[in-house]
Design a protein around this motif. Structure first.
Motif, PDB file in Angstrom:
ATOM      1  N   LEU A 256       0.913  -1.224  -0.178  1.00  0.00           N
ATOM      2  CA  LEU A 256       0.112  -0.032   0.004  1.00  0.00           C
ATOM      3  C   LEU A 256       0.987   1.249  -0.114  1.00  0.00           C
ATOM      4  O   LEU A 256       2.002   1.236   0.422  1.00  0.00           O
ATOM      5  CB  LEU A 256      -0.608  -0.055   1.249  1.00  0.00           C
ATOM      6  CG  LEU A 256      -2.001  -0.993   1.443  1.00  0.00           C
ATOM      7  CD1 LEU A 256      -2.251  -1.228   2.871  1.00  0.00           C
ATOM      8  CD2 LEU A 256      -3.140  -0.665   0.603  1.00  0.00           C
ATOM      9  N   ALA A 257       0.443   2.366  -0.480  1.00  0.00           N
ATOM     10  CA  ALA A 257       1.180   3.711  -0.474  1.00  0.00           C
ATOM     11  C   ALA A 257       0.210   4.791   0.029  1.00  0.00           C
ATOM     12  O   ALA A 257      -0.953   4.810  -0.668  1.00  0.00           O
ATOM     13  CB  ALA A 257       1.868   3.933  -1.639  1.00  0.00           C
ATOM     14  N   LEU A 286      -1.158   3.358   9.932  1.00  0.00           N
ATOM     15  CA  LEU A 286      -2.355   3.803  10.577  1.00  0.00           C
ATOM     16  C   LEU A 286      -2.983   4.626   9.547  1.00  0.00           C
ATOM     17  O   LEU A 286      -4.330   4.614   9.309  1.00  0.00           O
ATOM     18  CB  LEU A 286      -1.962   4.527  11.618  1.00  0.00           C
ATOM     19  CG  LEU A 286      -3.253   5.248  12.395  1.00  0.00           C
ATOM     20  CD1 LEU A 286      -3.989   3.978  12.904  1.00  0.00           C
ATOM     21  CD2 LEU A 286      -2.815   5.981  13.833  1.00  0.00           C
ATOM     22  N   ALA A 287      -2.263   5.405   8.712  1.00  0.00           N
ATOM     23  CA  ALA A 287      -3.014   6.155   7.857  1.00  0.00           C
ATOM     24  C   ALA A 287      -3.852   5.318   6.634  1.00  0.00           C
ATOM     25  O   ALA A 287      -4.986   5.605   6.287  1.00  0.00           O
ATOM     26  CB  ALA A 287      -2.123   7.029   6.992  1.00  0.00           C
ATOM     27  N   ALA A 288      -3.152   4.234   6.351  1.00  0.00           N
ATOM     28  CA  ALA A 288      -3.534   3.252   5.440  1.00  0.00           C
ATOM     29  C   ALA A 288      -4.820   2.476   5.807  1.00  0.00           C
ATOM     30  O   ALA A 288      -5.970   2.474   5.383  1.00  0.00           O
ATOM     31  CB  ALA A 288      -2.590   2.370   4.708  1.00  0.00           C
ATOM     32  N   ALA A 289      -4.739   2.525   7.120  1.00  0.00           N
ATOM     33  CA  ALA A 289      -6.009   1.608   7.796  1.00  0.00           C
ATOM     34  C   ALA A 289      -7.102   2.502   8.049  1.00  0.00           C
ATOM     35  O   ALA A 289      -8.483   1.979   7.621  1.00  0.00           O
ATOM     36  CB  ALA A 289      -5.524   1.250   9.176  1.00  0.00           C
ATOM     37  N   LEU A 290      -6.907   3.687   8.221  1.00  0.00           N
ATOM     38  CA  LEU A 290      -8.133   4.746   8.416  1.00  0.00           C
ATOM     39  C   LEU A 290      -8.333   5.487   6.986  1.00  0.00           C
ATOM     40  O   LEU A 290      -9.807   5.533   6.832  1.00  0.00           O
ATOM     41  CB  LEU A 290      -7.684   5.831   9.353  1.00  0.00           C
ATOM     42  CG  LEU A 290      -7.018   5.479  10.682  1.00  0.00           C
ATOM     43  CD1 LEU A 290      -6.523   6.805  11.517  1.00  0.00           C
ATOM     44  CD2 LEU A 290      -8.227   4.745  11.451  1.00  0.00           C
ATOM     45  N   LEU A 291      -7.788   5.504   6.284  1.00  0.00           N
ATOM     46  CA  LEU A 291      -8.205   6.194   4.914  1.00  0.00           C
ATOM     47  C   LEU A 291      -8.131   5.501   3.577  1.00  0.00           C
ATOM     48  O   LEU A 291      -8.556   6.039   2.564  1.00  0.00           O
ATOM     49  CB  LEU A 291      -6.933   7.268   4.748  1.00  0.00           C
ATOM     50  CG  LEU A 291      -6.682   8.222   5.901  1.00  0.00           C
ATOM     51  CD1 LEU A 291      -5.741   9.126   5.944  1.00  0.00           C
ATOM     52  CD2 LEU A 291      -8.201   9.050   6.288  1.00  0.00           C
ATOM     53  N   ARG A 292      -7.756   4.261   3.612  1.00  0.00           N
ATOM     54  CA  ARG A 292      -7.835   3.429   2.453  1.00  0.00           C
ATOM     55  C   ARG A 292      -8.556   2.133   2.743  1.00  0.00           C
ATOM     56  O   ARG A 292      -8.105   0.858   2.611  1.00  0.00           O
ATOM     57  CB  ARG A 292      -6.413   3.090   1.882  1.00  0.00           C
ATOM     58  CG  ARG A 292      -5.551   4.340   1.702  1.00  0.00           C
ATOM     59  CD  ARG A 292      -6.162   5.071   0.729  1.00  0.00           C
ATOM     60  NE  ARG A 292      -5.087   6.145   0.117  1.00  0.00           N
ATOM     61  CZ  ARG A 292      -4.310   5.939  -0.813  1.00  0.00           C
ATOM     62  NH1 ARG A 292      -3.980   4.952  -1.422  1.00  0.00           N
ATOM     63  NH2 ARG A 292      -3.258   6.879  -1.139  1.00  0.00           N
ATOM     64  N   PRO A 293      -9.707   2.258   3.490  1.00  0.00           N
ATOM     65  CA  PRO A 293     -10.353   1.059   3.920  1.00  0.00           C
ATOM     66  C   PRO A 293     -10.877   0.218   2.857  1.00  0.00           C
ATOM     67  O   PRO A 293     -10.770  -1.082   2.902  1.00  0.00           O
ATOM     68  CB  PRO A 293     -11.804   1.558   4.313  1.00  0.00           C
ATOM     69  CG  PRO A 293     -11.903   2.989   3.811  1.00  0.00           C
ATOM     70  CD  PRO A 293     -10.491   3.455   3.598  1.00  0.00           C
TER      71      PRO A 293
END
Lengths: 326, 326
Positions: A256-257, A286-293
């Motif tokens: 992921l990026a 954390l950003a990926a978990a929150l913003l790339r569901p």
């Protein structure tokens, strides 16, 4: 490189390395649309997981070699980890740091007792300079990720995640890991393969510096075009490691990026909801978990915050941008 | 109020309340001139130790009473603790908050599932409104500190400190505790009396709101002249509790007090050195450890950071003022 080395590293770390907790927040669950379990390695000694790999490497060294001294090249977190582990073992340490490393990381590395040597990240090869100085002074180089005992040390994060996931009743989940050279990612993946096979590790990188994601897609090592221009200094590396990539390719992915702005958003949520300090590169998972569901699967996701060594101005900037709660 | 109630509270809390770690930093040791061990209760559920007391109270209630619902008066951390514990137990919660309470705290309390009832501080009596609603709906009031099961829950912090101090080889030390009404202070003191008699608890308050320190000096309960004007909102209370003060008088002291600016300094050091977020009232004990070394005795000091629910602007202001590392 195998699970026994990780288990041995965990035994050597007992009483020296912190077992970080696994944190949750109903607010994060709501944002992510699934249960979010966060492993805050920013709470580790020196403010990042790098203390684990450094402790593992130093504690496994021949005592005579170790007392002659060690050397590391690092933008900051590996530097502090090696400086700390060397000081704990009574060994001298020389650390090669890019001249644009955050002031806090430079100051901390020196304050931990290491000799700091600066170089230009854009025009010089840290590997070449590091190996030259190490040879000149009889120092043993502790590589930041392509080093079996370092990978073994980082893998102790994975042993803890496996145990904590079992305690929390999680038998299947993706594990999002902030990824630079891949030491943490590959170490966690090996630990989970052995002790929690329902957990699958996915590396998370900054957009534009996603060499591991592209290497996974290509099936072979791809390099980054540039090494400057990201705020995620801790996890920008030229390419995946020769030791780490085969492990990552076998066990991890897809990658992921996230953008720099998404990393700042992750930092703000770590502050608001978990009360921990994340640095930009430490917040990308954390950003990926929150913003790339939609790029993640499963009812639960495990996230590693890999470090918290961020300059105050950068942290306050993240809060000014993303710290609103209404 | 005795140690058995605290041990029972710890048993009821198992699997629900986090065992927070005991953190250290060589940088803090250097500033303080002694070893500093920090218990970061900001990492507790809801961002403060108040979740422990609320969990203890809710889990000890008669199930029929509990399912009828609970009520609390609070504009801050106790509100969130009770809302969280009630939601976990499937019990309705009504929290009476002043209409000028911070939007963040109102939003968090509501988001945790509680019904927030606002009242006007200037024209309405929260007791009248609270009693009317409690009577109408059959709700049980959970007091913030002068409540035996709440003190027992906060005392579980002390059980953990006793165990963690023993693991760290500390057999004698002062334990600095951020103190409002005294629930946390008295609970920790009772736990240490039973399990770590070499640890002595000392309450820390904001200057000008040091009712506990003055009460200890006077040998009887003293009130604060004013309840406004401190940034340490979480620990400003009118006077020590009727249940908590006799315990504090028997086991604790002398009290310490720090300025608002010293509290901000403590917050900045928590950020820089421990990577945790402290609110002003949650940082006064760390501030005392770092900035009042001559008022403390011993080679080691244990410090509780009691909470981390701070507005982003206040945190960034603390870093702007005290976050320089060079």
């Amino acid at each position: 490189m195998n699970i026994d080395m990780i288990r041995d590293a965990a035994r050597r770390a007992a009483g020296h390395i912190r077992r970080t907790p696994l944190l949750t927040s109903p607010f994060l669950d709501e944002i992510a649309g699934r249960r979010v379990y966060v492993k805050p390695e920013c709470l580790q000694h020196t403010g990042s997981f790098k203390a684990r790999g450094a402790w593992s490497a130093l504690s496994a060294m021949d005592p005579d070699l170790r007392s002659a001294g060690v050397m590391a090249y690092s933008s900051g977190n590996h530097a502090q980890g090696v400086a700390w582990a060397a000081a704990c073992h009574g060994a001298p340490a020389v650390i090669l740091m890019p001249s644009d490393a955050p002031a806090l990381k430079r100051a901390n590395t020196a304050a931990l007792g290491a000799e700091v040597v600066l170089y230009d990240r854009a025009t010089e090869s840290r590997e070449e300079i590091g190996e030259r100085i190490a040879t000149e002074r009889g120092l043993t180089l502790v590589r930041p990720y392509d080093e079996p005992q370092v990978i073994a040390g980082q893998g102790t994060v994975g042993l803890e995640i496996a145990a904590q996931a079992a305690e929390a009743g999680i038998d299947a989940a993706e594990v999002l890991v902030c990824c630079g050279g891949g030491g943490l990612t590959s170490g966690i993946a090996l630990a989970c393969e052995a002790e929690a096979p329902g957990l699958r590790v996915r590396p998370v990188e900054p957009e534009g510096f996603d060499d591991v994601r592209r290497s996974l897609l290509a099936g072979g090592i791809e390099r980054n075009d540039s090494l400057s221009g990201s705020i995620c200094d801790a996890i920008v590396t030229p390419q995946p490691g020769d030791l780490t990539f085969p492990i990552i390719r076998r066990l991890c992915g897809p990658g992921l990026a996230v953008s720099d702005d998404e990393a700042l958003h992750g930092m703000a949520q770590a502050f608001l909801r978990l009360k921990v300090v994340a640095e930009p590169g430490g917040a990308v998972a954390l950003a990926a978990a929150l913003l790339r569901p939609t790029e993640i699967t499963g009812d639960a996701v495990v996230v590693v915050i890999s470090g918290g060594n961020v300059d105050p101005e950068v942290h306050s900037g993240a809060l000014a941008r993303h710290g609103r709660t209404s």
